[in-house]
Design a protein around this motif. Structure first.
Motif, short mmCIF file in Angstrom:
data_model
loop_
_atom_site.label_atom_id
_atom_site.label_comp_id
_atom_site.label_asym_id
_atom_site.label_seq_id
_atom_site.Cartn_x
_atom_site.Cartn_y
_atom_site.Cartn_z
N LEU A 162 38.30 9.04 -20.75
CA LEU A 162 38.81 8.03 -21.69
C LEU A 162 39.93 7.22 -21.06
CD1 LEU A 162 38.86 10.17 -24.97
CD2 LEU A 162 37.30 8.28 -24.44
N LEU A 163 40.85 7.88 -20.36
CA LEU A 163 41.94 7.16 -19.71
C LEU A 163 41.41 6.23 -18.62
CD1 LEU A 163 44.66 9.95 -19.38
CD2 LEU A 163 44.72 7.95 -20.88
N ALA A 164 40.39 6.66 -17.90
CA ALA A 164 39.80 5.81 -16.86
C ALA A 164 39.20 4.54 -17.46
CB ALA A 164 38.74 6.58 -16.09
N ARG A 165 38.49 4.70 -18.57
CA ARG A 165 37.87 3.53 -19.21
C ARG A 165 38.93 2.61 -19.81
NH1 ARG A 165 32.54 3.80 -20.67
NH2 ARG A 165 32.87 1.56 -20.99
N LEU A 166 39.95 3.19 -20.45
CA LEU A 166 41.00 2.38 -21.05
C LEU A 166 41.80 1.64 -19.97
CD1 LEU A 166 42.27 4.90 -23.76
CD2 LEU A 166 41.17 2.70 -24.21
N THR A 167 42.12 2.33 -18.89
CA THR A 167 42.88 1.72 -17.80
C THR A 167 42.10 0.56 -17.18
OG1 THR A 167 43.93 3.85 -17.31
CG2 THR A 167 44.03 2.15 -15.60
N ALA A 168 40.81 0.78 -16.96
CA ALA A 168 39.97 -0.27 -16.37
C ALA A 168 39.87 -1.47 -17.31
CB ALA A 168 38.58 0.28 -16.07
N TYR A 169 39.83 -1.21 -18.62
CA TYR A 169 39.75 -2.30 -19.60
C TYR A 169 41.01 -3.16 -19.55
CZ TYR A 169 39.30 -4.70 -24.09
OH TYR A 169 39.21 -5.67 -25.07
N ALA A 180 36.33 1.32 -13.72
CA ALA A 180 36.65 2.69 -14.10
C ALA A 180 36.19 3.70 -13.06
CB ALA A 180 36.00 3.02 -15.46
N GLU A 181 35.17 3.33 -12.28
CA GLU A 181 34.67 4.27 -11.27
C GLU A 181 35.74 4.59 -10.24
OE1 GLU A 181 33.58 0.12 -9.85
OE2 GLU A 181 33.64 1.22 -11.75
N HIS A 182 36.71 3.69 -10.06
CA HIS A 182 37.81 3.94 -9.12
C HIS A 182 38.59 5.19 -9.50
CE1 HIS A 182 41.12 3.12 -6.38
NE2 HIS A 182 41.97 3.16 -7.38
N TYR A 183 38.66 5.47 -10.81
CA TYR A 183 39.41 6.62 -11.30
C TYR A 183 38.53 7.85 -11.51
CZ TYR A 183 42.61 2.80 -12.18
OH TYR A 183 43.40 1.69 -12.01
N LEU A 184 37.22 7.64 -11.46
CA LEU A 184 36.30 8.74 -11.73
C LEU A 184 35.66 9.31 -10.47
CD1 LEU A 184 34.46 7.13 -14.78
CD2 LEU A 184 36.14 8.98 -14.87
#
Length: 235
Positions: A162-169, A180-184
């Motif tokens: 969730l944090l990865a998606r929110l940060t990417a947004y 978001a893949e950068h964080y995943l």
């Protein structure tokens, strides 16, 4: 054995049925190969990122739903559009379950996948696919649990997603879109960290109860992602 006993159900009892059957398989195989590539390498250009996200979240059963949503004769854009709807449906279902603190392993989605597949196989257009999937969405507001959602001992992976998606947004809105893949899926892993240190006494004036402080400290809005090396250096 099943094929030999049921040739009529797949059209093998008709003249030219075998060739039509093989042609259908080849066309579906081309769609499958496209979806498989999207699962292992995020595709921002064609709008099928959710296939990658579902793969990251361990949904190894998503392909049956994606293939049910497409027709063998669909063009590449048509197939991508329908697969995107199906993949986004699974992604939203995953997030809804995560926010409700429900299990999110692949088995938990098999029921809704099985229910939707027969209807999807009869669909022809992206609009029909969307209408069918809408019927299988959770009835409640999927984000009603956000204000109280936080990290617990068993949901670290879901919180990180969730944090990865929110940060990417947010980054996308700031014109710094790294995805978001950068964080995943990074060679330098990112970790979930609290904004506030675990020292209730520092905040006793605002939150006298240490138990309430720790509960609030773990909520989604006061968590962030840090590179593991930075997190370790700051201790």
């Amino acid at each position: 054995l099943w094929v030999k006993e049921n040739p009529r159900l797949i059209g093998l009892d008709r003249h030219g049925g075998y060739f039509r059957f093989m042609d259908t398989l080849i066309k579906l195989a081309n769609h499958y190969a496209m979806f498989l590539r999207a699962a292992h390498s995020v595709d921002h250009k064609n709008g099928v990122q959710a296939i990658y996200f579902n793969h990251v979240n361990g949904m190894n059963n998503q392909m049956s739903l994606l293939l049910a949503a497409v027709q063998p004769g669909d063009s590449v854009p048509e197939a991508r559009s329908k697969a995107s709807l199906a993949a986004n449906f699974l992604d939203l279902t995953f997030v809804t379950r995560a926010l409700a603190d429900e299990p999110t392993d692949a088995r938990q989605f098999q029921g809704v996948i099985n229910d939707a597949i027969p209807q999807l196989r009869r669909s022809r257009t992206a609009a029909e696919v969307s209408s069918i999937l809408t019927q299988h969405l959770p009835g409640n507001d999927p984000f009603m649990d956000v204000p109280t959602f936080g990290m617990r001992g068993t949901n670290y992976r879901q919180v990180r997603y969730l944090l990865a998606r929110l940060t990417a947004y947010v980054e996308s809105g700031c014109k710094a879109d790294v995805g978001a893949e950068h964080y995943l899926d990074s060679p330098y892993p990112w970790q979930v960290e609290h904004v506030f240190a675990n020292h209730p006494e520092r905040y006793s004036a605002e939150i006298p109860d240490p138990g309430i402080f720790r509960s609030l400290r773990a909520r989604l809005g006061v968590l962030l992602l840090l590179p593991s090396s930075d997190n370790a250096s700051f201790n």
